[in-house]
Design a protein around this motif. Sequence first.
Motif, PDB file in Angstrom:
ATOM      1  N   GLU A 147       0.824  -1.214   0.000  1.00 53.91           N
ATOM      2  CA  GLU A 147       0.000   0.000   0.000  1.00 53.91           C
ATOM      3  C   GLU A 147       0.853   1.257   0.000  1.00 53.91           C
ATOM      4  O   GLU A 147       0.421   2.317  -0.468  1.00 53.91           O
ATOM      5  N   ASN A 148       2.073   1.159   0.483  1.00 56.02           N
ATOM      6  CA  ASN A 148       2.961   2.311   0.574  1.00 56.02           C
ATOM      7  C   ASN A 148       3.629   2.649  -0.756  1.00 56.02           C
ATOM      8  O   ASN A 148       4.102   3.764  -0.958  1.00 56.02           O
ATOM      9  N   ILE A 149       3.672   1.708  -1.685  1.00 52.14           N
ATOM     10  CA  ILE A 149       4.392   1.900  -2.946  1.00 52.14           C
ATOM     11  C   ILE A 149       3.568   2.730  -3.930  1.00 52.14           C
ATOM     12  O   ILE A 149       2.356   2.598  -4.016  1.00 52.14           O
ATOM     13  N   THR A 150       4.255   3.598  -4.656  1.00 54.21           N
ATOM     14  CA  THR A 150       3.660   4.333  -5.772  1.00 54.21           C
ATOM     15  C   THR A 150       4.498   4.086  -7.018  1.00 54.21           C
ATOM     16  O   THR A 150       5.726   4.128  -6.968  1.00 54.21           O
ATOM     17  N   THR A 151       3.840   3.802  -8.123  1.00 56.93           N
ATOM     18  CA  THR A 151       4.510   3.555  -9.399  1.00 56.93           C
ATOM     19  C   THR A 151       4.327   4.740 -10.330  1.00 56.93           C
ATOM     20  O   THR A 151       3.233   5.311 -10.412  1.00 56.93           O
ATOM     21  N   ILE A 152       5.398   5.104 -11.023  1.00 58.73           N
ATOM     22  CA  ILE A 152       5.323   6.086 -12.104  1.00 58.73           C
ATOM     23  C   ILE A 152       5.690   5.391 -13.403  1.00 58.73           C
ATOM     24  O   ILE A 152       6.740   4.762 -13.506  1.00 58.73           O
ATOM     25  N   ARG A 153       4.805   5.485 -14.385  1.00 61.02           N
ATOM     26  CA  ARG A 153       5.039   4.925 -15.713  1.00 61.02           C
ATOM     27  C   ARG A 153       5.283   6.080 -16.680  1.00 61.02           C
ATOM     28  O   ARG A 153       4.380   6.881 -16.936  1.00 61.02           O
ATOM     29  N   ILE A 154       6.505   6.157 -17.207  1.00 57.53           N
ATOM     30  CA  ILE A 154       6.899   7.220 -18.119  1.00 57.53           C
ATOM     31  C   ILE A 154       6.662   6.746 -19.552  1.00 57.53           C
ATOM     32  O   ILE A 154       7.221   5.734 -19.975  1.00 57.53           O
ATOM     33  N   HIS A 155       5.838   7.468 -20.289  1.00 58.28           N
ATOM     34  CA  HIS A 155       5.450   7.049 -21.632  1.00 58.28           C
ATOM     35  C   HIS A 155       6.340   7.716 -22.675  1.00 58.28           C
ATOM     36  O   HIS A 155       6.368   8.940 -22.797  1.00 58.28           O
ATOM     37  N   LEU A 156       7.029   6.872 -23.436  1.00 61.26           N
ATOM     38  CA  LEU A 156       7.936   7.359 -24.471  1.00 61.26           C
ATOM     39  C   LEU A 156       7.285   7.361 -25.846  1.00 61.26           C
ATOM     40  O   LEU A 156       7.921   7.754 -26.835  1.00 61.26           O
ATOM     41  N   ASP A 157       6.051   6.915 -25.920  1.00 58.73           N
ATOM     42  CA  ASP A 157       5.233   6.954 -27.136  1.00 58.73           C
ATOM     43  C   ASP A 157       3.821   7.352 -26.756  1.00 58.73           C
ATOM     44  O   ASP A 157       3.390   7.135 -25.620  1.00 58.73           O
ATOM     45  N   ASP A 158       3.083   7.912 -27.720  1.00 58.60           N
ATOM     46  CA  ASP A 158       1.651   8.094 -27.505  1.00 58.60           C
ATOM     47  C   ASP A 158       1.014   6.721 -27.302  1.00 58.60           C
ATOM     48  O   ASP A 158       1.272   5.783 -28.070  1.00 58.60           O
ATOM     49  N   THR A 159       0.192   6.607 -26.278  1.00 60.99           N
ATOM     50  CA  THR A 159      -0.375   5.306 -25.929  1.00 60.99           C
ATOM     51  C   THR A 159      -1.881   5.425 -25.741  1.00 60.99           C
ATOM     52  O   THR A 159      -2.349   6.279 -24.989  1.00 60.99           O
TER      53      THR A 159
END
Length: 245
Positions: A147-159
């Motif tokens: 519950e403490n973790i946060t994920t960041i997903r960096i998009h290198l293409d339009d998705t």
Amino acid sequence: MAQPYIPGYRETAYELSDNGFSIVESIYSTNEVQNILTAINRADTTKETFRKSNDVFAIRQFLKEVPGTFDLIFTDKLRSVIRQIMGDRFFVVKSIYFDKPETSNWYVSYHQDLTISVDKKVELENFGPWTTKQNQFAVQPPIDILENITTIRIHLDDTDENNGALRVVPKSHVKKIYRPETINWAEETETTCCVGQGGIMLMKPLILHSSGRTENKRRRRVIHIEFSDRELPPEIQWAERVNLN
């Protein structure tokens, strides 16, 4: 020097907490994205942490294996997002690069991210089951660590929905361990998380999420980075810990 405040991140933090995900566009310019991709393309792909197939190219322990990307990723703008949404104590605990090619049939069904990467396998109460991928130990920890973790997903293409944008079940992160086979679609809704090139998606690992096949002949390249400020029991350590300060 104090980092600039960028309006809207407080709302992003609320949305992340309430719905389990949020999207922030235009964190990176086109030139910044290209610089990241250039650094990735220079990497030695023969290592065990690199997975290559017709459907996906992935790099586990990404920041360790491609260290030249670190300063390109952790710009002042991204650091401002991290500080305003998570606080000053968070550090990296996992990083993966995913490249879904233009012709990929790779489909990922609904699931939660239930494991963390650690440096060794030891018997600990409430830690388990254990798995090993490419010489990396992974374990399901107690729920409060997840519950403490946060994920960041960096998009290198339009998705979008045609090239593998994540689909999520909003608010499912508050239901603890939520088995996909028990989803009641009469009560739940599904949201497709379309993100432009240079944008980011923030998510809680416990949110139910899935990814569809590529249908529009466009690549989907994403850098997935997980953050925590929680120390593990002294017997084990975060395998990929990287401090940001």
